[in-house]
Structures are given as C-alpha cells and as structure tokens.
Design an enzyme around this catalytic site. Structure first.
Site, short mmCIF file in Angstrom:
data_model
loop_
_atom_site.label_atom_id
_atom_site.label_comp_id
_atom_site.label_asym_id
_atom_site.label_seq_id
_atom_site.Cartn_x
_atom_site.Cartn_y
_atom_site.Cartn_z
N PRO A 121 -3.04 2.43 2.56
CA PRO A 121 -3.48 1.74 3.78
C PRO A 121 -4.03 0.32 3.56
O PRO A 121 -4.41 -0.32 4.52
CB PRO A 121 -4.60 2.66 4.30
N GLU A 149 4.94 -1.35 2.13
CA GLU A 149 4.77 0.11 2.21
C GLU A 149 6.09 0.71 2.67
O GLU A 149 6.63 0.31 3.70
CB GLU A 149 3.64 0.45 3.18
N CYS A 244 -4.41 7.45 -9.07
CA CYS A 244 -5.74 8.06 -8.92
C CYS A 244 -5.67 9.46 -9.51
O CYS A 244 -6.12 10.42 -8.91
CB CYS A 244 -6.18 8.06 -7.46
#
Ligand code: SAM
Length: 395
Positions: A121, A149, A244
């Site tokens: 985002p 994106e 992540c």
C-alpha cells in the site's frame, strides 16, 4: 498456535536460541511506530501531536520515526488523513537508511530514476519519496519515482498514500514485472511478496496460512520477479531486496541466487527479528549491479516508463488538496477543529455561510485535508466517497 514445521524451519534458519526468542516475542503485543512526512511536518511537531503516547525514536530512522507507547486510533486522527505521517512497521524503515547508503556509495543523489516494483500500500514508497523528493521552495534534484503494483485492487490505496505524501515527480503504475522489459532504472526496490512470517504477531491468519510448500512457492515467485526486473537495473545501479519473513530460503538464499545467477554483488544483509529489535520482523539486502562505470560516473540513461499502464488518480481534486506544491493563495481556506475535520472526512455536511462561494480548501493543523464547494446556505462535501471514514466518530 505456531506450526511445528514453521518452528523447525525457524530453528534451521536462525538457530535454536534466536528461534526461542522470536517464538516468545510472537506471544507479546505488536509494536506501533509512525514515520513523519518531512514535507508537511517536523518530527518534533509529530511528537507534540502524539503527546504522552510518543515513545523512543526508531534507532535506524531516528530523524523521521518513533514508537508509540500504545496504539492510537489513526482512523480518527485527521492529521493521518492529511498525510502528516505514515504508520509503518519499524524494521521496514531500514529502507530509508539503505537509500542514503546508495547516495553515499554512488556519490549521487540527483537525476535518479527509481522503481518501487511491489509498492502497495505504499509504506516504502512514501519513505522513498521522503529521500528522493525536494521540499517546496528548494531546488529540485530531478529524481523520479515509479511506484508500481501488479494487483489492480491494491493500486487505489497506493495512489491515495502517494497523494497524501503530497509530492510531484512520482508516477503510480499497475504492471507485471515483465512489463518493465526495455526500461532502465538507477535504483530498484523489490519488497517482495513473501510467506509473511513477520505478520504472525499482528495477524493470526498468517500463522494458519503458512506452510513449507508456500515458502517454496513464494521463493519461486520471487525468482521470477527478480529475473524479470534485473535487466531493467542499469549497470552500476543498486537493488534493495526485502521481505517480511525470517526463513533463509526467501532471504539469504534469494540474495545468494541474485548474486550467482543474475550477477549481483551483495553489499549488506540485515535482519530485524521480534524479540531482538522492536518491530514485527524484516529482512533487507543491498545489492550492486557491477559495471566499470558506476552510477556515479556517468549521466543516467534511464528511460521513463512510456509503455507502462499508468494509474491516474480517480480523485485529482482531493489529491490537489493534499499536495505540498499547491500555491498557498489559490483557494480560500478554513482551518477546522478536530471534530469538524472528522465530520468532513465522514462526508457529513458542513456549512460556511461567511465564506465566498465556490471551492474552499479545508485544513487541519495547517495541512490541506480536502475541498468543499460552498453554495452559501450549504457546502457540497467533495471528500471522495471511497476515502470516507466509516467508523463512528463520536469518541
Ligand atoms: N512495499 C509495500 C509497502 O511497503 O507498503 C508492501 C509490498 S508487499 C510486501 C508485496 C506486494 O507485491 C503486494 O502489494 C503484492 O500485491 C505484490 N505482488 C504480488 N504478486 C506479485 C508479483 N507476481 N509481482 C510483483 N508484485 C507482486
């Protein structure tokens, strides 16, 4: 409940002691950290805004970010909607430090063409903007950023977060990595879709969805993304690869693969683990694409993405209100209280009988929030319906 396969892979990746610390930390509350928009506020202003809640600086981003002692209600904070700050996992903010390293290593911080390939985002995108773009009234360094994106449903949120940062020089696109063939960039950030082990503390579903098979699928997708985009990195250019997740397959082994199969040179790899660093978990690597004439030695031959699918904001006027380049006297302005700002953001009606007819820029703590069209007895609220606050604002 953490899966045994996950724990086994974690022990294999980080060793027994560290795995124990991570597992224990996953049982505790997530950390919350905020990063200031330097084009709109000083970090001291943001601390003042959060008052008692403002905590320690994020060590690797101390000029721009700090932890909060408790979670605040960001939805009910008009300063958040005005783009005064971004709520971001602390480890991810290491990307800013790596960009400053690139400036130092290349001896260059201007005229750069930068691609943020997996951008929605927009956490990394907004931090890249902070590093690359210039405050209004200061000389432009001529940097350009493409924030891309691939998933169509995620592009609007990216576009909104870019608009909130208020900068020019950025283009939002909606393309598959393979569409970038023939383009060239000085810096490419690949914040790859991954198995998301760093989401485990915030999102119990991420724990349930984890499987060894999914780690392998993610790694295969990462290799595909990286092979598609590597030719678009200029010789002498830099890639930031991040995930992540904690496992070596998507982290160290992926960097080894970039070096052995694509010809990169790894300059730095850094892990952030819950239980060791305050944050949810992050991995970042800085990779150099070697050449005899580095990025600092010759003008960029980077080409803008002419054939890309550019995403044009559906709400150009709302975005104009958020722009830091809006001339201060273009519209009459009204500074709102928090209560009225929340009414505006909820699309409630407001009236400004003493103001001129036509467009009025509404501000909160001096930052543009949006427009109304003043009709005299009432004003049309021009805040975009999809961006309105849906939560009750009575608190
Ligand atoms: N950089 C973002 C930020 O800081 O807010 C987070 C990006 S998230 C880790 C990874 C992104 O990659 C997601 O937005 C996802 O939709 C996108 N993605 C998924 N599959 C992809 C693919 N095959 N190629 C490129 N991007 C993909």
């Amino acid at each position: 409940m953490l899966q045994n396969d996950f724990i086994n892979m974690l022990v294999e990746s980080v060793g027994e002691q560290r795995a124990e610390r991570i597992v224990a930390a996953l049982d505790t509350e997530p950390e919350v950290s905020v990063r200031v928009n330097p084009f709109k506020l000083a970090v001291g202003d943001l601390r003042e805004h959060f008052g008692e809640l403002a905590g320690d600086p994020v060590p690797w981003a101390e000029d721009e970010a700090f932890y909060l002692k408790n979670r605040a209600s960001f939805t009910l904070d008009p300063l958040f909607h005005a783009g005064g700050y971004y709520v971001q996992e602390a480890g991810s903010m290491y990307v800013g430090k790596l960009v400053r390293d690139i400036f130092r290593l290349s001896g260059r911080n201007s005229g750069l063409n930068v691609l943020d390939l997996c951008a929605a985002p927009g956490g990394k995108t907004t931090q890249l903007l902070s590093c690359l773009m210039d405050a209004p009234g200061t000389p432009s360094r001529g940097n350009r950023l493409t924030a891309n994106e691939v998933v169509p449903s995620r592009v609007a949120a990216l576009s909104e977060n870019v608009a909130k940062w208020g900068c020019s020089g950025v283009t939002v696109t909606n393309n598959d990595p393979s569409h970038f063939a023939g383009m060239s960039y000085d810096i490419i950030v690949v914040d790859a879709p991954c198995s998301g082990e760093g989401m485990f503390r915030k999102d119990i579903k991420a724990q349930e969805n984890w499987s060894v098979n999914n780690v392998q699928l993610c790694a295969a997708r990462q290799r595909r993304i990286l092979s598609d985009i590597w030719p678009s990195l200029l010789d002498g250019g830099y890639m930031i690869y991040s995930t992540c997740t904690f496992n070596r397959i998507e982290d160290e082994q992926m960097v080894e693969w970039i070096c052995s199969c694509l010809g990169g040179e790894s300059l730095e790899m850094r892990h952030f683990y819950p239980g060791e660093n305050r944050g949810e978990g992050f991995f970042a690597a800085l990779i150099h694409k070697s050449s005899e004439t580095g990025v600092g030695d010759k003008p960029s031959t980077a080409k803008p993405g002419r054939s890309l699918r550019v995403f044009n904001s559906l709400f150009p006027m709302a975005d104009e209100a958020l722009s830091v380049n809006l001339p201060p006297d273009r519209y009459p302005k009204v500074e709102l209280s928090r209560e009225d700002a929340l009414k505006f953001l909820s699309k409630d009606s407001l009236s400004f009988p003493d103001m001129p007819l036509g467009y009025i820029l509404l501000t909160y703590k001096g930052l543009g929030l949006g427009f109304v069209k003043n009709l005299g007895k009432r004003a049309n609220n021009l805040h975009p319906m999809p961006r309105r606050i849906r939560q009750s604002i009575s608190k």
